[in-house]
Design a protein around this motif. Structure first.
Motif, PDB file in Angstrom:
ATOM      1  N   GLY A  56       0.793  -1.226   0.000  1.00  0.00           N
ATOM      2  CA  GLY A  56       0.000   0.000   0.000  1.00  0.00           C
ATOM      3  C   GLY A  56       0.826   1.277   0.000  1.00  0.00           C
ATOM      4  O   GLY A  56       0.461   2.244  -0.658  1.00  0.00           O
ATOM      5  N   ARG A  57       1.986   1.264   0.715  1.00  0.00           N
ATOM      6  CA  ARG A  57       2.590   2.567   0.986  1.00  0.00           C
ATOM      7  C   ARG A  57       4.110   2.650   0.791  1.00  0.00           C
ATOM      8  O   ARG A  57       4.697   3.684   1.093  1.00  0.00           O
ATOM      9  N   VAL A  66      -1.088  -9.120 -16.387  1.00  0.00           N
ATOM     10  CA  VAL A  66      -0.225  -8.098 -15.772  1.00  0.00           C
ATOM     11  C   VAL A  66      -0.948  -6.762 -15.668  1.00  0.00           C
ATOM     12  O   VAL A  66      -0.863  -6.078 -14.635  1.00  0.00           O
ATOM     13  N   GLU A  67      -1.665  -6.401 -16.732  1.00  0.00           N
ATOM     14  CA  GLU A  67      -2.359  -5.090 -16.699  1.00  0.00           C
ATOM     15  C   GLU A  67      -3.333  -5.017 -15.538  1.00  0.00           C
ATOM     16  O   GLU A  67      -3.431  -4.003 -14.850  1.00  0.00           O
ATOM     17  N   GLN A  68      -4.063  -6.121 -15.331  1.00  0.00           N
ATOM     18  CA  GLN A  68      -5.020  -6.158 -14.219  1.00  0.00           C
ATOM     19  C   GLN A  68      -4.287  -6.091 -12.880  1.00  0.00           C
ATOM     20  O   GLN A  68      -4.700  -5.369 -11.954  1.00  0.00           O
ATOM     21  N   MET A  69      -3.184  -6.828 -12.773  1.00  0.00           N
ATOM     22  CA  MET A  69      -2.417  -6.836 -11.513  1.00  0.00           C
ATOM     23  C   MET A  69      -1.890  -5.435 -11.210  1.00  0.00           C
ATOM     24  O   MET A  69      -1.940  -4.965 -10.062  1.00  0.00           O
ATOM     25  N   VAL A  70      -1.394  -4.756 -12.242  1.00  0.00           N
ATOM     26  CA  VAL A  70      -0.888  -3.395 -12.043  1.00  0.00           C
ATOM     27  C   VAL A  70      -2.034  -2.448 -11.692  1.00  0.00           C
ATOM     28  O   VAL A  70      -1.905  -1.598 -10.793  1.00  0.00           O
ATOM     29  N   ALA A  71      -3.185  -2.616 -12.344  1.00  0.00           N
ATOM     30  CA  ALA A  71      -4.346  -1.761 -12.032  1.00  0.00           C
ATOM     31  C   ALA A  71      -4.789  -1.985 -10.589  1.00  0.00           C
ATOM     32  O   ALA A  71      -5.106  -1.023  -9.863  1.00  0.00           O
ATOM     33  N   GLU A  84      -3.397   4.183  -4.137  1.00  0.00           N
ATOM     34  CA  GLU A  84      -3.908   5.561  -4.214  1.00  0.00           C
ATOM     35  C   GLU A  84      -2.903   6.498  -4.889  1.00  0.00           C
ATOM     36  O   GLU A  84      -2.549   7.550  -4.355  1.00  0.00           O
ATOM     37  N   GLY A  85      -2.447   6.094  -6.058  1.00  0.00           N
ATOM     38  CA  GLY A  85      -1.616   6.992  -6.866  1.00  0.00           C
ATOM     39  C   GLY A  85      -0.119   6.857  -6.655  1.00  0.00           C
ATOM     40  O   GLY A  85       0.660   7.455  -7.392  1.00  0.00           O
ATOM     41  N   ARG A  86       0.299   6.080  -5.657  1.00  0.00           N
ATOM     42  CA  ARG A  86       1.755   5.923  -5.493  1.00  0.00           C
ATOM     43  C   ARG A  86       2.303   5.080  -6.654  1.00  0.00           C
ATOM     44  O   ARG A  86       1.562   4.329  -7.299  1.00  0.00           O
ATOM     45  N   THR A  87       3.622   5.156  -6.833  1.00  0.00           N
ATOM     46  CA  THR A  87       4.261   4.554  -8.012  1.00  0.00           C
ATOM     47  C   THR A  87       4.151   3.027  -8.044  1.00  0.00           C
ATOM     48  O   THR A  87       4.428   2.352  -7.041  1.00  0.00           O
ATOM     49  N   VAL A  88       3.785   2.494  -9.206  1.00  0.00           N
ATOM     50  CA  VAL A  88       3.825   1.049  -9.466  1.00  0.00           C
ATOM     51  C   VAL A  88       4.707   0.839 -10.689  1.00  0.00           C
ATOM     52  O   VAL A  88       4.515   1.493 -11.720  1.00  0.00           O
ATOM     53  N   LEU A  89       5.677  -0.051 -10.581  1.00  0.00           N
ATOM     54  CA  LEU A  89       6.627  -0.277 -11.672  1.00  0.00           C
ATOM     55  C   LEU A  89       6.618  -1.746 -12.087  1.00  0.00           C
ATOM     56  O   LEU A  89       7.245  -2.583 -11.423  1.00  0.00           O
ATOM     57  N   PRO A  90       5.903  -2.075 -13.184  1.00  0.00           N
ATOM     58  CA  PRO A  90       6.024  -3.441 -13.716  1.00  0.00           C
ATOM     59  C   PRO A  90       7.450  -3.626 -14.213  1.00  0.00           C
ATOM     60  O   PRO A  90       8.029  -2.691 -14.784  1.00  0.00           O
ATOM     61  N   LEU A  91       8.035  -4.803 -13.984  1.00  0.00           N
ATOM     62  CA  LEU A  91       9.449  -4.990 -14.342  1.00  0.00           C
ATOM     63  C   LEU A  91       9.708  -6.408 -14.834  1.00  0.00           C
ATOM     64  O   LEU A  91       9.193  -7.382 -14.271  1.00  0.00           O
ATOM     65  N   SER A  92      10.473  -6.491 -15.881  1.00  0.00           N
ATOM     66  CA  SER A  92      11.096  -7.756 -16.272  1.00  0.00           C
ATOM     67  C   SER A  92      12.493  -7.409 -16.724  1.00  0.00           C
ATOM     68  O   SER A  92      12.683  -6.460 -17.497  1.00  0.00           O
ATOM     69  N   ARG A  93      13.441  -8.186 -16.295  1.00  0.00           N
ATOM     70  CA  ARG A  93      14.821  -7.896 -16.724  1.00  0.00           C
ATOM     71  C   ARG A  93      14.982  -8.118 -18.230  1.00  0.00           C
ATOM     72  O   ARG A  93      15.977  -7.707 -18.809  1.00  0.00           O
TER      73      ARG A  93
END
Ligand SMILES: Nc1nc2c(ncn2[C@@H]2O[C@H](COP(=O)(O)OP(=O)(O)OP(=O)(O)O)[C@@H](O)[C@H]2O)c(=O)[nH]1
Length: 258
Positions: free
Chosen positions: A162-163, A182-187, A194-203
């Motif tokens: 969350g934070r 992935v799109e759903q998981m990121v959403a 609540e607007g904090r950064t989410v970064l999907p990542l794959s090396r």
């Protein structure tokens, strides 16, 4: 250690000079998250991506071993002397949240031995969803999930999800193999945060690597200018220690041994 693709830098190279907001010390970034989600790999990736333009150091936390430090040293991404291990001897959150002394000493030793250091990365021991760093130890923190843990994990909440300053949804290349959208998981993660950064990542995805790299550089810039304020994601949930039979929440701030 599998290869992390490199890519041309699109970010301005920061000057190593310290701004007034940093108090002359390194930006300290924590990396927490459940076992095996890719904390050491994220640190290796950041060392590879930023090691030529920034002065970096790493502190790892393991309960009984220095395995994560040995992994990072063998990855060849950083001078091995700049990687130090803290063996916590107890559940991981103890050393990153309750009594951060061991970690703080390791960070300060590295900052002194390799001055000037721009960023110190502190890896938590792998835990469940509840462990977060104390703002007394780090200025900013990643919380790392992976798609292999299930698409619904991001909805389960907790202080890190969350934070934390940035939530990494790692190993997105594995999504088709584990049936995760992935799109759903990121959403879901974005909604929980609540607007904090989410970064999907794959090396394996250079664009995602570039976004994580840019986030670190941006945070460093903010730290140096005094605009970055360390946030406390909050105390962990109540939990049970099998070895002592003790149930507690770590929400208190008095000292205790366990
Ligand atoms: N497919 C894929 N695998 C990854 C990626 N990042 C990490 N891994 C793999 O995930 C596994 C666990 O990675 P680690 O970096 O050791 O995870 P950790 O969170 O540090 O593990 P603990 O320290 O044991 O909690 C390793 O086999 C990595 O190679 C990724 O982007 N894609």
């Amino acid at each position: 250690m599998p290869e992390t693709p490199t890519h041309p830098s699109t970010e301005p190279v920061l000057s190593p000079s310290k701004g007034s907001g940093s108090g002359g010390r390194a930006l300290r970034i924590g990396v927490a998250g459940p076992v095996g989600t890719g904390k050491s790999s994220l640190i290796a990736l950041l060392c590879r991506e930023l090691g030529t333009e920034l002065s970096l150091a790493v502190v790892t936390n393991d309960i009984y071993t220095d395995e994560d430090a040995r992994f990072l040293r063998s990855a060849g991404v950083l001078d091995p002397e700049r990687i130090r291990a803290v063996e916590t001897g107890a559940c991981p959150h103890t050393a990153i949240r309750d009594d951060v002394t061991q970690n703080l000493l390791a960070v300060e030793d590295l900052e002194r031995d390799f001055a000037p250091v721009d960023v110190v990365l502190v890896e938590s021991g792998g835990d469940n969803l509840t462990a977060t760093f104390s703002p007394a130890l780090v200025d900013a923190q990643f919380f790392v999930l992976d798609v292999a843990g299930g698409g619904d994990v991001a909805r389960k909440g907790g202080p890190g999800i969350g934070r934390a300053d940035a939530l990494v949804v790692n190993k997105t290349d594995l999504a088709p193999y584990v049936g995760v959208d992935v799109e759903q998981m990121v959403a879901d993660a974005e909604a929980a945060r609540e607007g904090r950064t989410v970064l999907p990542l794959s090396r394996l995805d250079p664009a995602s690597v570039a976004r994580v790299r840019a986030w670190v550089l941006h945070t460093l810039e903010q730290f140096r200018s005094g605009e970055h304020v360390a946030q406390d994601p909050g105390p962990m949930a109540p939990h049970f220690h099998a070895e002592t039979g003790e149930t507690h929440s770590h929400a208190h701030d008095h000292e205790h041994a366990h």
